[in-house]
Design a protein around this motif. Structure first.
Motif, PDB file in Angstrom:
ATOM      1  N   HIS A 113      61.228  27.402  -4.944  1.00  0.00           N
ATOM      2  CA  HIS A 113      60.314  28.400  -4.764  1.00  0.00           C
ATOM      3  C   HIS A 113      59.291  28.045  -4.016  1.00  0.00           C
ATOM      4  CE1 HIS A 113      64.807  30.989  -5.048  1.00  0.00           C
ATOM      5  NE2 HIS A 113      65.589  30.402  -6.268  1.00  0.00           N
ATOM      6  N   THR A 114      58.486  27.217  -4.916  1.00  0.00           N
ATOM      7  CA  THR A 114      56.952  27.241  -4.689  1.00  0.00           C
ATOM      8  C   THR A 114      56.438  26.812  -3.499  1.00  0.00           C
ATOM      9  OG1 THR A 114      56.734  25.358  -5.874  1.00  0.00           O
ATOM     10  CG2 THR A 114      56.065  28.107  -7.410  1.00  0.00           C
ATOM     11  N   GLY A 115      57.509  25.624  -2.983  1.00  0.00           N
ATOM     12  CA  GLY A 115      57.062  24.897  -2.137  1.00  0.00           C
ATOM     13  C   GLY A 115      56.475  23.763  -2.776  1.00  0.00           C
ATOM     14  N   TRP A 116      55.831  23.673  -3.547  1.00  0.00           N
ATOM     15  CA  TRP A 116      55.292  22.403  -3.860  1.00  0.00           C
ATOM     16  C   TRP A 116      56.339  21.087  -4.304  1.00  0.00           C
ATOM     17  CZ3 TRP A 116      50.183  21.887  -6.154  1.00  0.00           C
ATOM     18  CH2 TRP A 116      49.488  22.985  -5.929  1.00  0.00           C
ATOM     19  N   GLU A 117      55.719  20.301  -3.895  1.00  0.00           N
ATOM     20  CA  GLU A 117      56.457  18.662  -3.897  1.00  0.00           C
ATOM     21  C   GLU A 117      57.032  18.171  -4.644  1.00  0.00           C
ATOM     22  OE1 GLU A 117      55.079  16.961   0.726  1.00  0.00           O
ATOM     23  OE2 GLU A 117      53.011  18.224  -1.149  1.00  0.00           O
ATOM     24  N   PHE A 118      56.866  18.147  -5.759  1.00  0.00           N
ATOM     25  CA  PHE A 118      57.153  17.509  -6.927  1.00  0.00           C
ATOM     26  C   PHE A 118      56.505  17.946  -8.084  1.00  0.00           C
ATOM     27  CE2 PHE A 118      56.101  13.935  -9.894  1.00  0.00           C
ATOM     28  CZ  PHE A 118      57.084  13.015 -10.211  1.00  0.00           C
ATOM     29  N   GLY A 119      56.825  17.560  -9.376  1.00  0.00           N
ATOM     30  CA  GLY A 119      57.581  18.438 -11.157  1.00  0.00           C
ATOM     31  C   GLY A 119      57.509  17.300 -12.136  1.00  0.00           C
ATOM     32  N   HIS A 120      57.069  17.609 -12.474  1.00  0.00           N
ATOM     33  CA  HIS A 120      56.936  16.929 -14.238  1.00  0.00           C
ATOM     34  C   HIS A 120      56.667  17.806 -15.039  1.00  0.00           C
ATOM     35  CE1 HIS A 120      55.339  13.448 -17.002  1.00  0.00           C
ATOM     36  NE2 HIS A 120      56.567  13.033 -17.262  1.00  0.00           N
ATOM     37  N   VAL A 121      57.379  17.277 -16.289  1.00  0.00           N
ATOM     38  CA  VAL A 121      57.156  18.184 -17.685  1.00  0.00           C
ATOM     39  C   VAL A 121      56.697  17.051 -18.231  1.00  0.00           C
ATOM     40  CG1 VAL A 121      58.200  19.349 -19.794  1.00  0.00           C
ATOM     41  CG2 VAL A 121      58.350  19.776 -16.978  1.00  0.00           C
ATOM     42  N   LEU A 122      55.847  17.127 -19.573  1.00  0.00           N
ATOM     43  CA  LEU A 122      55.164  16.217 -20.386  1.00  0.00           C
ATOM     44  C   LEU A 122      55.867  17.207 -21.594  1.00  0.00           C
ATOM     45  CD1 LEU A 122      53.277  16.126 -18.031  1.00  0.00           C
ATOM     46  CD2 LEU A 122      52.492  13.680 -19.760  1.00  0.00           C
ATOM     47  N   VAL A 123      56.173  16.735 -22.657  1.00  0.00           N
ATOM     48  CA  VAL A 123      56.426  18.172 -23.954  1.00  0.00           C
ATOM     49  C   VAL A 123      55.913  16.951 -25.273  1.00  0.00           C
ATOM     50  CG1 VAL A 123      58.923  17.793 -23.739  1.00  0.00           C
ATOM     51  CG2 VAL A 123      58.174  15.298 -24.478  1.00  0.00           C
ATOM     52  N   VAL A 124      55.523  17.902 -26.256  1.00  0.00           N
ATOM     53  CA  VAL A 124      54.890  17.219 -27.414  1.00  0.00           C
ATOM     54  C   VAL A 124      55.425  16.344 -27.718  1.00  0.00           C
ATOM     55  CG1 VAL A 124      53.447  18.356 -29.427  1.00  0.00           C
ATOM     56  CG2 VAL A 124      53.166  19.288 -26.970  1.00  0.00           C
TER      57      VAL A 124
ATOM     58  N   GLU B  90      56.457  15.419 -32.456  1.00  0.00           N
ATOM     59  CA  GLU B  90      56.704  15.802 -34.029  1.00  0.00           C
ATOM     60  C   GLU B  90      55.190  16.240 -34.896  1.00  0.00           C
ATOM     61  OE1 GLU B  90      58.876  17.042 -34.946  1.00  0.00           O
ATOM     62  OE2 GLU B  90      60.579  16.267 -33.466  1.00  0.00           O
ATOM     63  N   ASP B  91      54.478  15.375 -33.917  1.00  0.00           N
ATOM     64  CA  ASP B  91      52.923  15.457 -35.237  1.00  0.00           C
ATOM     65  C   ASP B  91      52.303  16.281 -34.709  1.00  0.00           C
ATOM     66  OD1 ASP B  91      52.204  14.326 -32.460  1.00  0.00           O
ATOM     67  OD2 ASP B  91      51.798  12.111 -34.015  1.00  0.00           O
ATOM     68  N   GLU B  92      52.738  16.950 -33.186  1.00  0.00           N
ATOM     69  CA  GLU B  92      51.333  18.008 -32.295  1.00  0.00           C
ATOM     70  C   GLU B  92      50.811  17.570 -31.820  1.00  0.00           C
ATOM     71  OE1 GLU B  92      51.825  21.421 -34.116  1.00  0.00           O
ATOM     72  OE2 GLU B  92      54.021  21.871 -33.936  1.00  0.00           O
ATOM     73  N   GLN B  93      49.838  15.868 -31.838  1.00  0.00           N
ATOM     74  CA  GLN B  93      48.888  15.223 -30.935  1.00  0.00           C
ATOM     75  C   GLN B  93      48.719  14.973 -29.910  1.00  0.00           C
ATOM     76  OE1 GLN B  93      46.194  15.417 -33.458  1.00  0.00           O
ATOM     77  NE2 GLN B  93      47.230  17.431 -34.569  1.00  0.00           N
ATOM     78  N   THR B  94      49.946  14.524 -29.091  1.00  0.00           N
ATOM     79  CA  THR B  94      49.982  13.772 -27.945  1.00  0.00           C
ATOM     80  C   THR B  94      51.575  14.552 -27.223  1.00  0.00           C
ATOM     81  OG1 THR B  94      49.980  11.745 -29.539  1.00  0.00           O
ATOM     82  CG2 THR B  94      50.504  11.728 -26.821  1.00  0.00           C
ATOM     83  N   LEU B  95      50.806  14.171 -26.102  1.00  0.00           N
ATOM     84  CA  LEU B  95      52.423  14.654 -25.135  1.00  0.00           C
ATOM     85  C   LEU B  95      52.854  13.185 -24.270  1.00  0.00           C
ATOM     86  CD1 LEU B  95      49.714  17.007 -24.134  1.00  0.00           C
ATOM     87  CD2 LEU B  95      51.268  17.917 -23.375  1.00  0.00           C
ATOM     88  N   VAL B  96      54.141  13.687 -24.322  1.00  0.00           N
ATOM     89  CA  VAL B  96      54.286  11.839 -23.714  1.00  0.00           C
ATOM     90  C   VAL B  96      55.378  12.643 -22.232  1.00  0.00           C
ATOM     91  CG1 VAL B  96      54.472  10.498 -25.445  1.00  0.00           C
ATOM     92  CG2 VAL B  96      56.199  12.045 -25.566  1.00  0.00           C
ATOM     93  N   SER B  97      55.966  11.771 -21.637  1.00  0.00           N
ATOM     94  CA  SER B  97      57.087  12.168 -20.892  1.00  0.00           C
ATOM     95  C   SER B  97      57.488  12.865 -21.089  1.00  0.00           C
ATOM     96  CB  SER B  97      57.104  11.259 -19.595  1.00  0.00           C
ATOM     97  OG  SER B  97      57.973  11.632 -18.682  1.00  0.00           O
ATOM     98  N   SER B  98      59.049  13.198 -20.690  1.00  0.00           N
ATOM     99  CA  SER B  98      60.268  14.356 -21.344  1.00  0.00           C
ATOM    100  C   SER B  98      61.459  12.914 -20.307  1.00  0.00           C
ATOM    101  CB  SER B  98      60.346  15.891 -20.607  1.00  0.00           C
ATOM    102  OG  SER B  98      60.611  16.309 -19.319  1.00  0.00           O
ATOM    103  N   GLY B  99      61.124  12.212 -19.343  1.00  0.00           N
ATOM    104  CA  GLY B  99      61.442  11.636 -18.549  1.00  0.00           C
ATOM    105  C   GLY B  99      62.402  12.538 -17.389  1.00  0.00           C
ATOM    106  N   VAL B 100      62.045  13.746 -17.408  1.00  0.00           N
ATOM    107  CA  VAL B 100      62.755  14.682 -16.061  1.00  0.00           C
ATOM    108  C   VAL B 100      61.353  14.494 -15.102  1.00  0.00           C
ATOM    109  CG1 VAL B 100      63.669  16.570 -15.738  1.00  0.00           C
ATOM    110  CG2 VAL B 100      64.421  15.405 -18.010  1.00  0.00           C
ATOM    111  N   VAL B 101      61.772  14.568 -13.914  1.00  0.00           N
ATOM    112  CA  VAL B 101      60.606  14.467 -12.885  1.00  0.00           C
ATOM    113  C   VAL B 101      61.391  15.323 -11.488  1.00  0.00           C
ATOM    114  CG1 VAL B 101      59.224  12.125 -13.352  1.00  0.00           C
ATOM    115  CG2 VAL B 101      61.812  11.919 -11.800  1.00  0.00           C
ATOM    116  N   HIS B 102      60.637  16.390 -10.886  1.00  0.00           N
ATOM    117  CA  HIS B 102      61.580  16.164  -9.388  1.00  0.00           C
ATOM    118  C   HIS B 102      61.134  16.562  -8.326  1.00  0.00           C
ATOM    119  CE1 HIS B 102      65.211  18.621  -7.121  1.00  0.00           C
ATOM    120  NE2 HIS B 102      64.258  18.858  -6.803  1.00  0.00           N
ATOM    121  N   PRO B 103      61.012  15.554  -7.642  1.00  0.00           N
ATOM    122  CA  PRO B 103      62.285  15.160  -6.896  1.00  0.00           C
ATOM    123  C   PRO B 103      62.043  13.388  -7.046  1.00  0.00           C
ATOM    124  CG  PRO B 103      62.284  15.176  -4.970  1.00  0.00           C
ATOM    125  CD  PRO B 103      61.151  16.164  -5.881  1.00  0.00           C
ATOM    126  N   PRO B 104      63.287  12.761  -8.007  1.00  0.00           N
ATOM    127  CA  PRO B 104      62.650  11.161  -8.096  1.00  0.00           C
ATOM    128  C   PRO B 104      61.776  10.406  -7.192  1.00  0.00           C
ATOM    129  CG  PRO B 104      64.914  11.341  -8.601  1.00  0.00           C
ATOM    130  CD  PRO B 104      64.361  13.008  -8.505  1.00  0.00           C
TER     131      PRO B 104
END
Length: 565
Positions: A294-305, A307-321
């Motif tokens: 819906h935005t027309g942007w070509e690549f997406g990725h999500v990082l999650v925080v 448990e210690d709320e100090q670091t962001l790591v990949s959620s393992g989810v990218v689109h499209p791979p």
């Protein structure tokens, strides 16, 4: 039948009154009714030119103190088109040519009245035709000005081009100015290079008789144009006539409506996906696909925080791979501390960020990889639960797209919807942990009750076996059977003690034990608890003895195994 009488205003420059009367009678006999004014000086001539507004000037050649050349200069200084005829009996041919060159329209020898009248009529006719031509030109110009004034009030361009596609006429409103299309300028000189082929092809088709509609841009305006053949008064093709309506406002409105529709669809689909799923792992792939589509942007990725709320790591989810597998791999392995790099800045400030050419940004940890993948714009938005950042969504585009506050607002709404899923996911995990704890407590109580009752039965059995063993009349084979039975009773008591330890109803009895032996004995029970789908591999090595309560040690290991499952 005599010719109709003509009424003519004549200004006569003549210093001989008799010659003036003779001329007037001759003209009257030839059907010309005169309004005659005679002057003898240049000053009077100039005054009468303004006062009587003559239709023609007749002048003698030689006068007192001046000649016909002076008369011509005075008359032409007032009116360049007023007919002048020199009438003289002393003019030579060479001098007559000079007078014509200076501005006289004709010359006639005095007494040649038969020639003077036709000459006057001819020059009067020519003067009338000139005035009529000027009147028509002025009328045409007035109409053109009216048309230009009218067109200037509407958002449109009107134009004509000849068969060589050169402008003959062009007019447009202030915002629709056709680029100052001068007469004779080439059509392709006023069209952007990107659209020259479309515009030129449409005009060529119109030259061959077609009616063609097309869209083009000019001076940051958008036009819907229509061209068709231009014909002359005989119906022959003479070029192309075109009209273009400025549809910039409509196009902008359509684009704004499209953006709003896409924004609405983005939010609706994201909210629907968020409501239909209860876990983060389920919703993230769906949400990324919706956001990119819906935005027309070509690549997406999500990082999650973490448990210690100090670091962001990949959620393992990218689109499209498959858009950029190498860059996707970089995203999956890169970590960010809060405040570290631009992703860390989003997590630390809880505010979305937008970058054009992020490879040039100081502190962008993946700058080289972003550049290698061809991405030129990045936007990242936090996913919040309350005021706590739980994840960051980032999108990439290969064009340099400037900051769009509307899109940032929509992504913030997407982050809120996803935040609710994170909250439900966490609540679900806590609920499952609580249920597991309650289940283990119930199992512990049940196990304790069974073990306690079973231990009472074992106590009776063990006492009976001890009493029988003390009898001296037992045969050797019976004694051996009693020893086997007592050993089984001891092992049963040990198992009962373990169950009581599991239910936390036994008394702590620390002693030196072999950790390796405890783990070997406990592995059978653990296998039955965690199920056959999980494999247990004991790699004990050289383990030193420890001082511990065996039951409590077994309980610790049992808890670790259950929690790991």
């Amino acid at each position: 039948m005599s010719a109709p009488t003509e009424h003519v205003r004549v200004l006569l420059v003549e210093d001989d009154a008799d010659d003036a009367k003779l001329l007037a009678r001759a003209l009257a006999r030839n059907g010309m009714e005169l309004s005659l004014r005679r002057v003898e000086t240049l000053r009077d001539l100039e005054a009468q030119l303004e006062a009587s507004r003559p239709e023609i000037v007749l002048s003698d050649f030689r006068l007192a103190g001046f000649d016909a050349g002076d008369v011509i200069r005075v008359v032409r200084g007032v009116d360049e088109r007023l007919p002048i005829i020199v009438v003289s009996g002393t003019i030579g041919e060479e001098k007559a040519v000079d007078l014509l060159r200076d501005g006289a329209d004709d010359f006639v020898i005095k007494g040649s009245w038969a020639r003077l009248v036709p000459a006057m009529r001819r020059e009067l006719r020519k003067a009338r035709e000139r005035r009529e031509g000027e009147r028509l030109k002025e009328e045409l110009r007035t109409r053109e000005l009216r048309l230009e004034t009218f067109v200037s009030q509407v958002p449109a361009i009107l134009w004509t081009v000849d068969e060589e596609l050169r402008f003959q006429f062009a007019v447009g409103g202030a915002q629709s100015n056709p680029g100052g299309a001068a007469r004779g300028s080439s059509l392709d000189q006023l069209v952007t290079p990107e659209e020259v082929e479309t515009v030129m092809a449409a005009h060529r088709r119109a030259l061959h008789g077609e009616r063609v509609s097309y869209r083009f841009s000019h001076n940051d305006r958008v036009f819907d144009a229509h061209v068709q053949p231009l014909t002359d008064g005989r119906g022959r093709r003479a070029g192309v006539i075109g009209v273009a309506l400025d549809v910039t406002a409509r196009v902008h409105a359509e684009r704004a409506l499209e953006r709003e529709q896409r924004a609405s669809a983005l939010l609706q689909e994201t909210a629907s996906a968020a409501n239909a799923t209860s876990t983060v792992r389920e919703v993230l792939p769906i949400a990324l696909e919706i956001a990119c589509r819906h935005t027309g942007w070509e690549f997406g990725h999500v990082l999650v925080v973490t448990e210690d709320e100090q670091t962001l790591v990949s959620s393992g989810v990218v689109h499209p791979p498959d858009v950029s597998p190498e860059f996707a791999e970089v995203c999956l392995r890169t970590k960010f501390g809060f405040g570290q790099g631009l992703i860390g800045a989003v997590a630390a400030t809880r505010e979305p960020l937008w970058w054009v050419r992020p490879d040039a940004e100081k502190g962008y940890l993946r700058g080289r990889e972003v550049d290698d993948a061809g991405f030129r714009a990045t936007v990242a938005t936090p996913i919040l639960v309350g005021d706590r950042v739980v994840a960051v969504m980032e999108l990439f585009h290969r064009e340099e797209i400037e900051r769009d506050e509307g899109m940032l607002s929509r992504l913030a709404s997407v982050g809120e919807a996803l935040g609710r899923v994170f909250e439900r996911d966490r609540a679900g995990r806590l609920q499952r942990q609580l249920l597991q704890t309650q289940k283990m407590e119930a199992l512990g109580r049940l196990t304790g009750g069974i073990a306690h009752d079973f231990n009472n039965l074992l106590t009776v059995i063990r006492l009976q076996l001890e009493m029988m063993r003390e009898s001296e009349a037992l045969p050797p084979e019976l004694i051996e059977d009693l020893e086997l039975a007592r050993g089984a009773a001891d092992r049963s008591a040990d198992l009962t003690r373990r169950l009581l330890t599991f239910s936390r109803q036994s008394v702590s009895e620390p002693r030196v034990v072999s950790l390796a032996e405890v783990l070997k004995d406990l592995s059978a029970i653990i296998r039955r608890i965690i199920g056959d789908r999980i494999e247990i591999d004991l790699a004990l090595g050289d383990v030193q003895p420890v001082l511990a309560d065996v039951g409590q040690l077994e309980q610790v290991v049992m808890n670790l195994a259950v929690n790991a499952r």
